[in-house]
Design a protein around this motif. Structure first.
Motif, mmCIF file in Angstrom:
data_model
loop_
_atom_site.group_PDB
_atom_site.id
_atom_site.type_symbol
_atom_site.label_atom_id
_atom_site.label_comp_id
_atom_site.label_asym_id
_atom_site.label_seq_id
_atom_site.Cartn_x
_atom_site.Cartn_y
_atom_site.Cartn_z
ATOM 1 N N ALA A 1 0.832 -1.207 0.000
ATOM 2 C CA ALA A 1 0.000 0.000 0.000
ATOM 3 C C ALA A 1 0.866 1.257 0.000
ATOM 4 N N VAL A 2 1.938 1.230 0.799
ATOM 5 C CA VAL A 2 2.822 2.396 0.884
ATOM 6 C C VAL A 2 3.524 2.634 -0.454
ATOM 7 N N GLU A 3 3.982 1.577 -1.088
ATOM 8 C CA GLU A 3 4.658 1.734 -2.386
ATOM 9 C C GLU A 3 3.676 2.275 -3.441
ATOM 10 N N GLN A 4 2.435 1.804 -3.365
ATOM 11 C CA GLN A 4 1.391 2.295 -4.275
ATOM 12 C C GLN A 4 1.178 3.800 -4.091
ATOM 13 N N MET A 5 1.145 4.239 -2.835
ATOM 14 C CA MET A 5 0.898 5.653 -2.542
ATOM 15 C C MET A 5 2.057 6.530 -3.018
ATOM 16 N N VAL A 6 3.287 6.034 -2.819
ATOM 17 C CA VAL A 6 4.450 6.802 -3.271
ATOM 18 C C VAL A 6 4.443 6.913 -4.796
ATOM 19 N N GLU A 7 4.120 5.807 -5.452
ATOM 20 C CA GLU A 7 4.062 5.790 -6.918
ATOM 21 C C GLU A 7 2.999 6.756 -7.442
ATOM 22 N N ASP A 8 1.818 6.735 -6.763
ATOM 23 C CA ASP A 8 0.699 7.600 -7.192
ATOM 24 C C ASP A 8 0.936 9.065 -6.839
ATOM 25 N N GLY A 9 1.592 9.313 -5.684
ATOM 26 C CA GLY A 9 1.690 10.679 -5.175
ATOM 27 C C GLY A 9 0.451 11.122 -4.414
ATOM 28 N N TYR A 10 -0.496 10.209 -4.224
ATOM 29 C CA TYR A 10 -1.692 10.474 -3.405
ATOM 30 C C TYR A 10 -2.111 9.156 -2.749
ATOM 31 N N PRO A 11 -2.906 9.244 -1.668
ATOM 32 C CA PRO A 11 -3.103 8.036 -0.856
ATOM 33 C C PRO A 11 -4.280 7.133 -1.265
ATOM 34 N N ARG A 12 -5.134 7.585 -2.183
ATOM 35 C CA ARG A 12 -6.430 6.928 -2.392
ATOM 36 C C ARG A 12 -6.328 5.425 -2.662
ATOM 37 N N ASN A 13 -5.532 5.050 -3.654
ATOM 38 C CA ASN A 13 -5.477 3.628 -4.028
ATOM 39 C C ASN A 13 -4.867 2.758 -2.933
ATOM 40 N N GLY A 14 -3.862 3.315 -2.235
ATOM 41 C CA GLY A 14 -3.250 2.561 -1.148
ATOM 42 C C GLY A 14 -4.241 2.311 -0.015
ATOM 43 N N ILE A 15 -4.990 3.350 0.343
ATOM 44 C CA ILE A 15 -5.993 3.196 1.411
ATOM 45 C C ILE A 15 -7.081 2.215 0.990
ATOM 46 N N GLN A 16 -7.506 2.315 -0.262
ATOM 47 C CA GLN A 16 -8.511 1.382 -0.795
ATOM 48 C C GLN A 16 -8.024 -0.068 -0.678
ATOM 49 N N GLN A 17 -6.750 -0.298 -1.043
ATOM 50 C CA GLN A 17 -6.171 -1.650 -0.949
ATOM 51 C C GLN A 17 -6.208 -2.177 0.484
ATOM 52 N N VAL A 18 -5.777 -1.318 1.429
ATOM 53 C CA VAL A 18 -5.721 -1.775 2.825
ATOM 54 C C VAL A 18 -7.136 -2.029 3.352
ATOM 55 N N HIS A 19 -8.088 -1.171 2.945
ATOM 56 C CA HIS A 19 -9.479 -1.374 3.373
ATOM 57 C C HIS A 19 -9.998 -2.724 2.894
ATOM 58 N N GLN A 20 -9.716 -3.067 1.651
ATOM 59 C CA GLN A 20 -10.197 -4.352 1.133
ATOM 60 C C GLN A 20 -9.532 -5.533 1.838
ATOM 61 N N ARG A 21 -8.226 -5.402 2.133
ATOM 62 C CA ARG A 21 -7.542 -6.459 2.893
ATOM 63 C C ARG A 21 -8.156 -6.602 4.280
ATOM 64 N N ALA A 22 -8.473 -5.474 4.885
ATOM 65 C CA ALA A 22 -9.035 -5.504 6.234
ATOM 66 C C ALA A 22 -10.414 -6.168 6.218
ATOM 67 N N LEU A 23 -11.237 -5.850 5.203
ATOM 68 C CA LEU A 23 -12.548 -6.495 5.093
ATOM 69 C C LEU A 23 -12.400 -8.011 4.926
ATOM 70 N N GLU A 24 -11.445 -8.409 4.098
ATOM 71 C CA GLU A 24 -11.207 -9.848 3.918
ATOM 72 C C GLU A 24 -10.823 -10.490 5.250
ATOM 73 N N ALA A 25 -9.967 -9.800 6.015
ATOM 74 C CA ALA A 25 -9.513 -10.340 7.300
ATOM 75 C C ALA A 25 -10.678 -10.489 8.278
ATOM 76 N N VAL A 26 -11.573 -9.492 8.329
ATOM 77 C CA VAL A 26 -12.722 -9.581 9.235
ATOM 78 C C VAL A 26 -13.677 -10.683 8.760
ATOM 79 N N ALA A 27 -13.795 -10.821 7.431
ATOM 80 C CA ALA A 27 -14.675 -11.858 6.873
ATOM 81 C C ALA A 27 -14.187 -13.262 7.223
#
Lengths: 199, 199
Positions: A66-92
């Motif tokens: 997620a951090v590498e994605q954010m650095v590559e993008d220059g903004y946090p949106r996609n990295g946060i989206q990735q972590v959110h989806q991982r977190a949902l999978e973990a809770v599921a």
């Protein structure tokens, strides 16, 4: 029915918990990345509001990706989206009949499409519920005012327990403090300090 | 805060009312077309479940337009969508702080996009809330089973109060009984007969 709600200690996920409270046995679940112990703020809010609380730790790889994605993008949106989806999978993968999060109708990130929601439900055999999906910004603000005591301020000052704080810390560690300023625009965060007494 | 919920007497809109009940002063509002008195079924359900109840009558033109649309299409979706939007506008013009309906995440019709929702809010100065927008079919079924007593069956047999019954009656009057069969596929409807005792 046991429900695990992905929880940050902020106003949205706390309001989501209140909306579900009459219909499910709600456990607040804070996902963390093993970088800081900010998840303790969410435990405090869970205690104050009277909900059961658990944590789930995500893989190191998920955080780094997620951090590498954010650095590559220059903004946090996609990295946060990735972590959110991982977190949902973990809770599921935990032992709940249903899972939920605090995503609102007007959020730009994270978002989960109907197709993604159905896929999550089918793969894990759980109901995935987004209690605030049908509430706009104005409705959420008015419900928060009527039901929650909140402190708010810039992201870097407010106590919070979601993975944004950990992503910032990891970003600073891997790429230096300047990288945090480059990637994260200034924005307001909230932290719930309790319920309104006469709600 | 006073909230008017567009109400049919069916399981979805009754469940929506229960979800909002702790947070708003909910009034169930049944829109009708002046064709039949089926709206009385919704009044019965409102009495049984303990909610305030009002009706709002839509324009004759709206009903006629919807029926002509359905005949032209050969299926009911667009006509029902039109009437639903008119009904939401009508409830928005009443004296509520917020309005709502029983649309679910997995519904194909009626649907209201985020842009339409925001437009409705901006034009009328109300919050528009869709409490079931974040609940899939399975979650709704399980919540209904835990909370509502329901009778269900084919559309033409079940007591109901939404405008589908009136649109059928108007269609039969204007275009004959065969037109109803041509336009409406067989599908199941539900009617709420009460709350589950030990919910």
């Amino acid at each position: 029915m046991d429900l695990g709600l992905l929880y940050s200690g902020g106003k949205d996920s706390t309001l989501a918990a209140l909306l579900l409270d009459d219909f499910y046995d709600v456990t607040l679940v804070t996902a963390h990345l093993g970088v800081t112990d900010d998840w303790r703020h969410a435990r405090e809010t869970a205690e104050t509001t009277g909900f059961a609380f658990e944590t789930v730790e995500l893989d190191d790889d998920d955080a780094t990706e997620a951090v590498e994605q954010m650095v590559e993008d220059g903004y946090p949106r996609n990295g946060i989206q990735q972590v959110h989806q991982r977190a949902l999978e973990a809770v599921a993968e935990m032992d709940f009949d249903a899972i939920a999060d605090g995503t609102r109708r007007d959020d730009r990130v994270p978002t989960v499409s109907r197709a993604q929601a159905q896929s999550l439900e089918d793969r894990h055999g759980v109901d995935y519920i987004v209690p605030l999906a049908g509430f706009g910004r104005g409705a959420v603000d008015r419900l928060v005012e009527a039901n929650l005591s909140v402190e708010s301020g810039p992201s870097e000052e407010v106590r919070k327990a979601d993975y944004e704080a950990e992503l910032r810390a990891l970003l600073a560690r891997e790429h230096g403090e300047n990288a945090v300023e480059d990637v994260f625009p200034d924005h307001e965060q909230t932290y719930v300090t309790g319920l309104v007494a006469d709600r």
